[in-house]
Write a protein that holds these residues in place. Structure first.
Motif, PDB file in Angstrom:
ATOM      1  N   PHE A  31       0.825  -1.214   0.000  1.00 13.09           N
ATOM      2  CA  PHE A  31       0.000   0.000   0.000  1.00 13.09           C
ATOM      3  C   PHE A  31       0.856   1.261   0.000  1.00 13.09           C
ATOM      4  CE2 PHE A  31      -3.485  -2.878   0.909  1.00 13.09           C
ATOM      5  CZ  PHE A  31      -4.432  -2.358   0.034  1.00 13.09           C
ATOM      6  N   LYS A  32       2.055   1.175   0.565  1.00 11.98           N
ATOM      7  CA  LYS A  32       3.002   2.277   0.389  1.00 11.98           C
ATOM      8  C   LYS A  32       3.316   2.456  -1.093  1.00 11.98           C
ATOM      9  CE  LYS A  32       6.592   3.191   2.806  1.00 11.98           C
ATOM     10  NZ  LYS A  32       7.906   3.082   3.482  1.00 11.98           N
ATOM     11  N   ALA A  33       3.566   1.341  -1.763  1.00 16.05           N
ATOM     12  CA  ALA A  33       3.892   1.388  -3.191  1.00 16.05           C
ATOM     13  C   ALA A  33       2.742   1.962  -4.016  1.00 16.05           C
ATOM     14  CB  ALA A  33       4.249  -0.013  -3.685  1.00 16.05           C
ATOM     15  N   LEU A  34       1.523   1.542  -3.713  1.00  8.84           N
ATOM     16  CA  LEU A  34       0.361   2.041  -4.451  1.00  8.84           C
ATOM     17  C   LEU A  34       0.212   3.553  -4.280  1.00  8.84           C
ATOM     18  CD1 LEU A  34      -2.147  -0.834  -3.648  1.00  8.84           C
ATOM     19  CD2 LEU A  34      -1.224  -0.274  -5.904  1.00  8.84           C
ATOM     20  N   ASN A  35       0.393   4.024  -3.045  1.00  5.26           N
ATOM     21  CA  ASN A  35       0.320   5.469  -2.793  1.00  5.26           C
ATOM     22  C   ASN A  35       1.440   6.215  -3.501  1.00  5.26           C
ATOM     23  OD1 ASN A  35      -1.895   6.228  -0.832  1.00  5.26           O
ATOM     24  ND2 ASN A  35      -0.956   4.570   0.327  1.00  5.26           N
TER      25      ASN A  35
END
Length: 264
Positions: free
Chosen positions: A125-129
């Protein structure tokens, strides 16, 4: 299922109450004042409740997120309810385009990770953000770290492949997609993405191999149909090219794209 039930309730309340109120005020032979008052009160209370729910991450959101992101979440924070709630909040912020706030939560939550599933969820989810914020190199680093914690996640390999391709790293992208297929042989998107990379490379035969497999797994995948149409045209097989062109357009593809590829 719960999402459909919730939407049905919304439709019933939001449509039925105003209709009842209008009918009583303008069309009934005698207005039932008490009924109108109750209907208005119910509608106001319901709308206020919906506003309150939307401001918070509700149990219904949890169910939606768990289904939508199950391939990423796994059993993340299954023994840590507080961290799990924070993760759900971060996902909610991501879904409402509040990437910076979501990242703030995830940065702090990283320190609470102990199991591979915890790390995978937080890092993905860090990557998606980060990807939404156009911080692609950082997003790639997050996916790569997630895969050092658990390399068996097909979705993570696929997401990493997309970022590699967007950065022009086509060979790395193909390798990532192949890893995705290793851990999920039914990952039609990975086959489709490999087919399209080979199309860019001008390799018609590999495009056909992977494109056909993608359609076998997902008969509605029009992206593979367009790749196959072009690849067969490259090989001079116009019968097959036109067949997949028709399939592409029948399954929602843009006819203008095919006209462009076919030089019309």
């Amino acid at each position: 299922m719960w999402t459909k039930i919730f939407r049905a309730i919304n439709i019933i309340v939001i449509i039925t109450m105003p209709v009842l109120i209008v009918y009583q005020l303008f069309f009934a032979e005698k207005t039932d004042v008490k009924l109108v008052a109750k209907a208005v009160s119910l509608l106001i209370v319901y709308l206020l409740a919906m506003l309150r729910i939307r401001r918070k991450t509700s149990p219904l959101d949890y169910l939606v997120f768990e289904e939508q992101y199950k391939s990423i979440l796994g059993k993340a924070f299954s023994q840590d309810k507080d961290s799990y709630r924070k993760l759900m909040k971060a996902i909610s912020l991501y879904n409402t385009n509040k990437q910076e706030k979501s990242l703030d939560i995830l940065e702090k939550l990283y320190n609470n990770c102990s199991e591979p599933d915890d790390y995978t969820a937080v890092l993905c989810f860090k990557a998606l953000n980060l990807d939404e914020l156009k911080r692609t190199d950082e997003a790639i680093a997050c996916y790569e770290e997630a895969l050092t914690r658990d390399r068996t996640r097909s979705t993570v390999w696929s997401n990493l492949g997309i970022l590699y391709k967007n950065n022009g790293r086509n060979d790395d992208a193909v390798n990532a997609y192949r890893e995705a297929i290793t851990y999920d042989p039914e990952n039609a998107f990975a086959y489709n993405n490999i087919a399209n990379i080979y199309l860019l490379k001008g390799n018609a035969q590999e495009t056909i191999t992977y494109g056909l497999k993608a359609i076998e797994l997902n008969p509605k995948m029009h992206q593979s149909m367009s790749a196959l149409a072009v690849a067969y045209k490259m090989e001079g097989n116009m019968e097959k090219a036109l067949e997949y062109r028709r399939m592409y357009e029948k399954n929602g593809g843009d006819p203008k794209v095919m006209k462009l590829f076919f030089g019309e």
